[in-house]
Design a protein around this motif. Sequence first.
Motif, PDB file in Angstrom:
ATOM      1  N   ARG A   1       0.861  -1.187   0.000  1.00 46.37           N
ATOM      2  CA  ARG A   1       0.000   0.000   0.000  1.00 46.37           C
ATOM      3  C   ARG A   1       0.897   1.237   0.000  1.00 46.37           C
TER       4      ARG A   1
ATOM      5  N   GLU B   1      -7.545   1.730  -7.175  1.00 46.16           N
ATOM      6  CA  GLU B   1      -8.211   0.542  -6.660  1.00 46.16           C
ATOM      7  C   GLU B   1      -8.910  -0.173  -7.799  1.00 46.16           C
TER       8      GLU B   1
ATOM      9  N   HIS C   1     -10.414  -2.971  -4.112  1.00 49.20           N
ATOM     10  CA  HIS C   1      -9.100  -3.424  -3.644  1.00 49.20           C
ATOM     11  C   HIS C   1      -8.066  -2.338  -3.909  1.00 49.20           C
TER      12      HIS C   1
ATOM     13  N   THR D   1      -2.854  -4.858  -3.595  1.00 48.36           N
ATOM     14  CA  THR D   1      -3.673  -6.025  -3.297  1.00 48.36           C
ATOM     15  C   THR D   1      -3.640  -7.021  -4.451  1.00 48.36           C
ATOM     16  N   GLU D   2      -3.735  -8.300  -4.124  1.00 47.19           N
ATOM     17  CA  GLU D   2      -3.929  -9.353  -5.116  1.00 47.19           C
ATOM     18  C   GLU D   2      -5.304  -9.977  -4.902  1.00 47.19           C
ATOM     19  N   PHE D   3      -6.077 -10.083  -5.967  1.00 51.13           N
ATOM     20  CA  PHE D   3      -7.376 -10.740  -5.842  1.00 51.13           C
ATOM     21  C   PHE D   3      -7.714 -11.425  -7.159  1.00 51.13           C
TER      22      PHE D   3
ATOM     23  N   THR E   1     -10.658 -12.646 -10.022  1.00 53.32           N
ATOM     24  CA  THR E   1     -11.965 -12.295 -10.566  1.00 53.32           C
ATOM     25  C   THR E   1     -12.104 -12.887 -11.964  1.00 53.32           C
TER      26      THR E   1
ATOM     27  N   ILE F   1      -1.826  -3.159  -8.646  1.00 53.06           N
ATOM     28  CA  ILE F   1      -2.904  -4.021  -8.154  1.00 53.06           C
ATOM     29  C   ILE F   1      -2.771  -5.315  -8.952  1.00 53.06           C
TER      30      ILE F   1
END
Length: 768
Positions: free
Chosen positions: A511, A525, A529, A533-535, A537, A761
């Motif tokens: 961050r 973002e 997120h 961040t790792e996400f 989808t 991101i």
Amino acid sequence: MVRKQAAVLVDERNPVFTTNASEQLNMSNADIHQLYGEVCLEPRDEVVAGSYGTWTLTYTAGKKGIATGGRIRIYTDSDSDRATPQMDDSAGADYLTIEAPKATQIGVLVQSVLSVVLVVNGRALEPGEQVAVTYGDRSKGGPGFRSQTFQEARHYFWVDVDSAGDGTSVTLPEPPYLSIVGGTAEKLVVTLPSTVRVGEQFQIQVRAEDAWGNPAAAYRGTVAIQSEAVKVPTERLTFNKADKGVQWIEGCTVTQTGVHRLTAADEKSGLTAQSNPTLCEKTKAPYNLYWGDSHGGQIAMAEKIPDFFQYARDVAAIHFAGYQRNDHVLSKRDWALQQAAERTYDQPGRFVALPGYEWSANTSRGGHHNVYFRRHDQPIRRSDHGGLEDKSDADTDLYHIQDVYEAFRNSDTVITAHVGGEHSDLTYHDPALEPAVEVTSDHGTFEWILEEALQRNYKMGFFGGSDSHNGRPGNDTPGFQHRRYSKAGLAAVYAPELTISDVLSAYKAKRIYATTGARILMHTEAAGHLMGTEFTTSEKPQITVFIAGTAPFESVELFRGLERIYNHPVDCGADSNRVRILWEGASRKSSYSGVIWEGKLMVTGRRVANVDKIRFDSPRSRVFDVEDYGLRWYSVTCGYRSGIILDLVGDNDGELELVVNTSVITGPLYGESGINPPRRMSYAPAEKVAVNINLTELKKGPVTMEIGGLNRRVTVSLAPTPQDAGEVKFSFADPSPNPGINPYWVRVVQTDMEMAWSSPIYVDHVAQ
């Protein structure tokens, strides 16, 4: 203090200790002076940074005298950029002269900018006889000796005496020193917190700076503060002697949400400034935005570490700083003094002193890395003990960066990579320990290491720092040093509170983002997120970006890995009466990779009415020989864009004749086959550019001359139309994400060539 001298060589990275053995004499200071001599320095008045003066250091021999072959060494503990003494031009600057009994036949060896050695070649120097060393002798018409460009409360003149000529030297205690202070105010700086809440009280700093970036200690102006939404208890500040160029305004508030700035103006001097943007929200956000310099650098004398942290907190106005001394010269005593200073200045909620050090192996062993601890009083494990006499704990050394990873694995330690004295080798990486890489510092801007991290599919954040050796963390400038080519960068972190743990957690979570020093406010973002961040989808990722600048935007670009997928339109406009010339690039993918640009410009058909400089980070870079129809410039850069803007008057189309000669920094080592100290910079003549440009053609677009090497180029264009600093907000849905990890990050370039890079991101895209 007795030292056995190893050799008459100076490592400019670590300028103080050039001896390889020492033992404390069981003698009082008075006894040492009586036996080995005394020294005085005149005059002792405060010295304005970068100014010319004349100083005479007089050594009076003690009872032992100095035998034939004996030596007197005069040196400083500062990593100073003061002038190098010269002895061949009596009417020139920096002329050094020696007065001593003629029969002693004193010889002089100027080792470097930092050290002068006097050798007794004739008869012995008898007890009570004197040797006077004058820096900046003006008797033949010279201007004097140029002082260093950065402030320092105690710029010492240490003296070592080898009275017997056998290589055993004694350091005279209580050395004389000069106090270096800032000069005439050249600019105002106003600093606000980047995030606040409606009605929340906060403080604002107003600072007057000299040409070298020091607080202008002698500034006595009155500054008027203006803002519609930012409410301040006083709208006029008058600076006095006690302020030393810096004032804080307590009890400030913001009355409405949104982005706000304020302006400051000294009507008498004509100095004006606009603050960085502050984002005011109605309710408390999950994270505050804090600014810091985790790689704040080092100073050679550990007793000055409190000055280092005080500067970071009270002058640079940053929230956190790390004192990162090269480990191979960090003694047990110095480590203890550093830890004591870190404990003293670590004040959660006000300022964070990050505990740690710089693991400083050469690139073949992994390169320099910064090591941070979440707790105070942790043991140090060095890369080696090469610069230390006490090697009693050498068995704890970690030879290779892989050994560092192994030693700190499963701990709460944080490690970062950077390009400094020896650049990090990203062949080696531990994602659990090493979350981020420094992309800009005093050494320059290094987008190549950012790109290398992405090429290797590392999940690393980006931050800026200073790596300063001048004791000015968070706000350093390169001065005259040709080992540093840029002003300090900054790290911006999103953290819930200002504590060691929260700051380092922000690094771990990525961050964070980097700037070249400007407090550009940036938020990215995707699906809620935040950056870093790792996400996962299956939807097409939509990246939302908000930026508030400190100047108008030149470009705002969204990248997926190394591919630019969106260039947000920014309306810079173009002024047909203003021409901008930019130059950029570095000599190679390594440390010490600066470029020297020497330009000549001739104008026909128009007249030069004014010249503005862009990112001339040091007065060392300068424009000169300015006439109606031409000028010259000398500029030292590394990686970032620098340039000039010409205001042209006249009715003709006009033509520019441009010639640019470049030199590149080729390497920092010289001596013993180029492997070991002394450390010297070396230069090589490089490409030359010549081009004629009709001003009418510039209306069609920029003209760029690609030089080669690492993004070296010269670009001529119409200058942007002057505008106010603004904001950008957009969302972009990637129409074709790659299967797997997609790193989305933003690069910002302002018209003043200040830059910012968001950490990526990391979107793991799964096809439906």
